[in-house]
Design an enzyme around this catalytic site. Sequence first.
Site, PDB file in Angstrom:
ATOM      1  N   HIS A  75      57.789  23.849  38.452  1.00  0.00           N
ATOM      2  CA  HIS A  75      58.313  22.793  39.335  1.00  0.00           C
ATOM      3  C   HIS A  75      59.109  21.749  38.546  1.00  0.00           C
ATOM      4  O   HIS A  75      59.046  20.557  38.838  1.00  0.00           O
ATOM      5  CB  HIS A  75      57.183  22.101  40.103  1.00  0.00           C
ATOM      6  CG  HIS A  75      56.439  23.000  41.040  1.00  0.00           C
ATOM      7  ND1 HIS A  75      56.741  23.093  42.372  1.00  0.00           N
ATOM      8  CD2 HIS A  75      55.418  23.865  40.844  1.00  0.00           C
ATOM      9  CE1 HIS A  75      55.921  23.961  42.948  1.00  0.00           C
ATOM     10  NE2 HIS A  75      55.114  24.449  42.042  1.00  0.00           N
ATOM     11  N   ASN A 148      53.235  23.414  49.139  1.00  0.00           N
ATOM     12  CA  ASN A 148      54.491  24.166  49.061  1.00  0.00           C
ATOM     13  C   ASN A 148      55.107  24.304  50.447  1.00  0.00           C
ATOM     14  O   ASN A 148      54.486  23.951  51.446  1.00  0.00           O
ATOM     15  CB  ASN A 148      54.236  25.569  48.503  1.00  0.00           C
ATOM     16  CG  ASN A 148      54.087  25.584  46.975  1.00  0.00           C
ATOM     17  OD1 ASN A 148      54.533  24.678  46.287  1.00  0.00           O
ATOM     18  ND2 ASN A 148      53.458  26.617  46.463  1.00  0.00           N
ATOM     19  N   HIS A 339      48.172  15.476  41.477  1.00  0.00           N
ATOM     20  CA  HIS A 339      46.958  16.212  41.113  1.00  0.00           C
ATOM     21  C   HIS A 339      46.151  16.488  42.377  1.00  0.00           C
ATOM     22  O   HIS A 339      45.726  15.533  43.048  1.00  0.00           O
ATOM     23  CB  HIS A 339      46.155  15.362  40.125  1.00  0.00           C
ATOM     24  CG  HIS A 339      44.886  16.010  39.660  1.00  0.00           C
ATOM     25  ND1 HIS A 339      44.635  17.361  39.802  1.00  0.00           N
ATOM     26  CD2 HIS A 339      43.796  15.504  39.039  1.00  0.00           C
ATOM     27  CE1 HIS A 339      43.452  17.643  39.303  1.00  0.00           C
ATOM     28  NE2 HIS A 339      42.910  16.535  38.837  1.00  0.00           N
TER      29      HIS A 339
END
Length: 712
Positions: A75, A148, A339
Amino acid sequence: MNMKTNEPNKKAEQLDLHSTSNENEKLTTNQGLKINNNQDSLKAGGRGPSLLEDFILREKITHFDHERIPERVVHARGSGAHGIFKLNKSLADYTKAGFLTKVGKETPVFVRFSTVAGSKGSTDLARDVRGFAIKFYTEEGNYDLVGNNMPVFFIQDAMKFPDLIHAVKPEPDNEIPQAASAHDTFWDFISLMPESMHMVMWLMSDRAIPRSLRMMEGFGVHSYKFINDEGKVHFVKFHFKPKLGVHSVAWNEAQVISGVDSDFHKRDLWEAIENGDYPEWDFGVQLIPEDDEHKFDFDLLDPTKLVPEEEVPVEIFGTLTLNRNPDNFFAETEQVAFHPGHIIPGIDFTNDPLLQGRLFSYTDTQLSRLGSPNFHEIPINRSINTVHNNQRDGHMRQQIVKGKSSYDPNSTGGGCPFQAMMSEGGFVSQEERVSGTKIRERSKSFVDHYSQAKLFYNSQSTPEKQHLENALIFELSKVSLPEVRERLVGQLAYIDMILASRVAEKLGVEVKKLDWPNQSLPADSTIADLQSEEKEPKTKASEALSMRNTIKNTIKSRKIGFIMANGINGGEVDDLKKTLEKEGARVEFIAPTLAKVSADDGEEFIPKHSLTSTSSVCFDALFICSGEGSVKELMIPENKHLVLHFINEAYKHCKAIYFGTDTEMLRNKSNVGLEKREDPAIITREDANPKEKFIQAIEKHRVWDLESERNR
Ligand code: HDD
């Protein structure tokens, strides 16, 4: 105050404290010393050597020498924006998370979209998964949803993540190819991993080449848990549905965009926000009572499976709006650290083995990427809740914690900071009974790898199936090892025999359904986990999985190119522009050169682009302006091939094209032709309501059904 919201934006206020502007200021060193000459180094004589004492030169060069940090291992290429999450309906029955319970509550967010495989400078239009990571700056601490634009993943266990990424990234010997999965190592890995086949169907679909970051869905992927005030647990799947619908470009178009404007998505997001076309998503959840965990024909903990909306509908509870561009790419978009382990009371993890591995990886990666355990102090990462603990020191520590004690329990500091009780917002993990034998294995409930791949494929419309097939052929044709191509076709045979044989034919291989356990692995490495059972999905097809069924009722923020030259009908240009802009579209003029264009009535138009500086792929639709003079100029040898290429390309990519009066000659010479075929996206002045028809055609995005007709 933030745009379009009612509440003061605490995150924006906090960021302001760390922001600065050079406007009307004098140049200084990092020590605040005003600089008198920023052009010349200090030398022993005008032609003499530079002096070591030149601290100004040394400071400037030293800082420059160290201004790069490692890019994200995956990413790496991203675009970010600030925004607001607003809750429209309370989820208090399911979760105690404050930002999900108080109707009307506005929570500041920072969202980062990304491609996965390419490096930081690669193209936006790679065929790839897109990251959709949201940092909610809640009053209970930061909550990160790191998802995603596809609802499933390639692998079931974090143990396989480095293998997956090594396979898709450029090959280690020659670092080729960049930002592409079309190469030997990726398909070798996939051909040996039946569990990847569902995600591969998504990756080969048009979802992997979005028209815009604003026109893609976001998914949390894993099942998470909601816990309410009474401790009641629900499994939850997170969804973000774009209000502009889910739309993609054609693969050939994506390849051209990569050359013409490799920042296409980044620019599109930036410009939309600058123009006030704030991207919006409906926030929805699928809720599954804890007791229903085992009622599905797949395991809720398996991240290669989605929950069909026919089995559990998505209920909408809020709106995500992006309304402010970052002030500084590096400080914000690059340094933001997400995270999945950043959670708040009311939300908890499940035992999904992919999620469990992620919980280790994300803090760990920030340590090498951002260089210090104090990365939470970087402004974009700071919680809006104050931070109090006994952690101390480390590189680049910013917070100045007063007092003597940095341990707990203590009496020197009066016992502070105190632990918080649950009633005070103290986080308590869900109490859950866990028992089991310590064992390195995969649950038997995970050993079905093809049923949802079938579900996805069967849910696609005919053009979508065709695109998926073409994508497989394109990708696998780049694989130099015939045995890999054959093995992959052997996997496809479990999903759809017709698809497998059509791909096989183009690859020059035979369809041989793979035997399980996987015979193509060397005997001593045959791994029981890699096999799959054959099973039909309970839900045979799902409407939500096809982009054909997406929202197609708006032309908001669509980019329409007006092709013009001297002699256009100025009144008509003004009128159509006004009509389209009223509907929210953006109009840009394209002419043979950047010189002003004179209309037949003397009005002047300033082109934004010349025919050589842009391409049809940068537009959603074209209007070929009326006017004999204009057509004549567009048809002179120097312009003709450019303008015809423009039209032919837009036609091939199934876009709406509106031909003004006197433009028959252009239409005739182009692939559109004079012959009037049934094509709702070719508009002429003879049509009953040409403006309306044009708008309707743009709303539909593309006439994918006519793709083969348009590419005859
Ligand atoms: Fe990951 C970044 C999404 C599995 C390890 N991941 C990263 C980003 C997104 C995702 C959107 C970019 C965040 C940003 O914009 O900064 N990752 C996912 C999803 C997954 C997933 C949806 C599966 C459902 N990831 C996954 C696994 C691992 C990682 C299994 C490792 C065990 N991911 C990382 C990472 C990254 C990352 C190496 C790179 C940069 C970063 O974290 O901050 O730790």
